[in-house]
Design a protein around this motif. Structure first.
Motif, PDB file in Angstrom:
ATOM      1  N   ASP A 156       0.845  -1.196   0.000  1.00  0.00           N
ATOM      2  CA  ASP A 156       0.000   0.000   0.000  1.00  0.00           C
ATOM      3  C   ASP A 156       0.884   1.251   0.000  1.00  0.00           C
ATOM      4  N   ALA A 158       0.249   4.557  -0.636  1.00  0.00           N
ATOM      5  CA  ALA A 158      -0.245   5.721   0.097  1.00  0.00           C
ATOM      6  C   ALA A 158      -0.154   5.493   1.607  1.00  0.00           C
ATOM      7  N   GLY A 159      -0.459   4.278   2.023  1.00  0.00           N
ATOM      8  CA  GLY A 159      -0.389   3.947   3.444  1.00  0.00           C
ATOM      9  C   GLY A 159       1.033   4.030   3.973  1.00  0.00           C
ATOM     10  N   THR A 162       1.967   7.687   4.302  1.00  0.00           N
ATOM     11  CA  THR A 162       1.345   8.289   5.499  1.00  0.00           C
ATOM     12  C   THR A 162       2.113   7.889   6.756  1.00  0.00           C
ATOM     13  N   ALA A 163       2.438   6.608   6.873  1.00  0.00           N
ATOM     14  CA  ALA A 163       3.165   6.130   8.044  1.00  0.00           C
ATOM     15  C   ALA A 163       4.541   6.793   8.137  1.00  0.00           C
ATOM     16  N   LEU A 165       5.417   9.702   6.905  1.00  0.00           N
ATOM     17  CA  LEU A 165       5.233  11.100   7.301  1.00  0.00           C
ATOM     18  C   LEU A 165       4.877  11.220   8.779  1.00  0.00           C
ATOM     19  N   SER A 166       4.107  10.269   9.299  1.00  0.00           N
ATOM     20  CA  SER A 166       3.771  10.286  10.722  1.00  0.00           C
ATOM     21  C   SER A 166       5.042  10.285  11.571  1.00  0.00           C
ATOM     22  N   LEU A 167       5.989   9.426  11.192  1.00  0.00           N
ATOM     23  CA  LEU A 167       7.244   9.354  11.934  1.00  0.00           C
ATOM     24  C   LEU A 167       7.943  10.708  11.961  1.00  0.00           C
ATOM     25  N   ASN A 190      14.632   7.280  12.354  1.00  0.00           N
ATOM     26  CA  ASN A 190      13.468   7.366  11.482  1.00  0.00           C
ATOM     27  C   ASN A 190      13.778   6.897  10.060  1.00  0.00           C
ATOM     28  N   ALA A 193      13.674   3.219  10.239  1.00  0.00           N
ATOM     29  CA  ALA A 193      12.285   2.747  10.395  1.00  0.00           C
ATOM     30  C   ALA A 193      11.516   2.869   9.083  1.00  0.00           C
ATOM     31  N   ARG A 196      12.255   0.079   6.776  1.00  0.00           N
ATOM     32  CA  ARG A 196      11.573  -1.151   7.199  1.00  0.00           C
ATOM     33  C   ARG A 196      10.099  -1.112   6.816  1.00  0.00           C
ATOM     34  N   ILE A 197       9.479   0.067   7.004  1.00  0.00           N
ATOM     35  CA  ILE A 197       8.051   0.187   6.704  1.00  0.00           C
ATOM     36  C   ILE A 197       7.763  -0.093   5.227  1.00  0.00           C
TER      37      ILE A 197
END
Lengths: 201, 201
Positions: A156, A158-159, A162-163, A165-167, A190, A193, A196-197
């Motif tokens: 995903d 877009a997902g 988003t994740a 950017l949240s970080l 970050n 991370a 990894r995401i």
DNA sequence: GTCTATACAGGGATAGAC
DNA sequence: GTCTATCCCTGTATAGAC
């Protein structure tokens, strides 16, 4: 890195303008737009309340100038970090690093940009929101390209954006100058991370 | 899931109290604490401005009650999700799922809790901040246990906990009811991302 | 471009009737 | 427990001198 004070410097604004601008950033970040009085801004700037209106048409315009120039600067820094010569993974690391460092070094400004924009006029809000979306777009494009080259495995896009950017953005919520961790250490964490995401191989 | 309205129900507060409480949540989340007038709260509740002071001693007390009960509820939901019978990975997934869903379903309340607390009195702020730290502690404990059993490979436990919380809490910033993605979909994405961040094997 | 002084609207909170 | 009416302070913005 280019700082907010540096940006103001570049534009050769009058001294009174700069002092009011920086005083407003501090006050807005601590007490919010509505919680800040024009008297408080002027007091922090070491000037009279009336002096604010020499440089700005209204309190709302002060907020608008802060948000607008801060996002211009963010975009400039992010665009520079998204070096096309780098592979997607390198670009993602680079962008996450500068975005994180920006939200740590300028956490006061970032809190204003992230949470005070509802006080803008509809016209100003539209303009500023468009700049925010530009930042999102840069991150999303990098992840999409990594997926298309097979370097990333995110299902995903877009997902994952988003994740990521949240970080970066959430750093503005909890980071304060003088924190145990340096902005560079947080940036490195970050960046790791984020890789990894997106499932970087 | 237990909802905020459900919590209020449970306490059998008078009808006027509930209406004022819920009206204030909506107003504070949209315009901020200082940007909201007591007249606006009363108007949304369909009552007179004076009626607010029958149920609350001040506008600040309304904010305090909202933050306090919302965090009590968050802690209750998170504690329930951190089932000791589950292995660390299962517990992390479960906690991230409910925390994410909570911040999506109650994004208005969450925005108030995350960004309006500076308007609290020092005493109330201290009390509420302690509840916030409790949530952080639960997440950190799970990650620490996963690392000690070798199930997780995170080198920096506190850093991984912060990143995990960023994913969950930042949902309140961008999610709005009716979004393309359901809270459950976002929860699943975040649970997966959290496992990757902590290096679950 | 900065000041002092001030106009005037708006907001938190209370008084007192019902 | 809810209302209407109102007090009184605070806040944005302006006027006008220097």
């Amino acid at each position: 890195m280019l700082t907010l004070a540096g940006l103001i410097e570049r534009h050769r604004f009058p001294d009174g303008y700069r002092r009011m601008f920086l005083a407003a950033v501090g006050a807005f970040s601590e007490r919010g737009f509505h919680g800040t009085t024009t008297r408080e801004i002027a007091s922090r700037a070491g000037m009279s309340p009336a002096a604010l209106y020499v440089h700005f048409g209204s309190k709302e315009e002060v907020l608008y100038r802060i948000a607008s120039s801060a996002l211009d600067l963010t975009l400039e820094v992010v665009s520079e970090a998204a070096d096309p010569a780098l592979p997607p993974s390198g670009r993602l690391q680079s962008v996450v690093r500068v975005l994180t460092a920006w939200h740590a070094y300028h956490s006061a400004t970032a809190r204003v940009v992230l949470h005070q924009l509802d006080a803008l006029t509809p016209e100003h809000l539209t303009e500023v929101a468009a700049k925010q979306r530009e930042v999102t777009r840069v991150v999303r494009r990098i992840i999409a390209e990594g997926v298309s080259t097979g370097e990333f495995a995110a299902a995903d896009i877009a997902g994952a954006a988003t994740a990521t950017l949240s970080l970066c953005l959430d750093v503005a919520r909890w980071y304060r100058p003088g924190d145990r961790r340096t902005p560079e250490e947080i940036s490195a964490l970050n960046a790791d991370a984020a890789l990894r995401i997106v499932g970087a191989r």
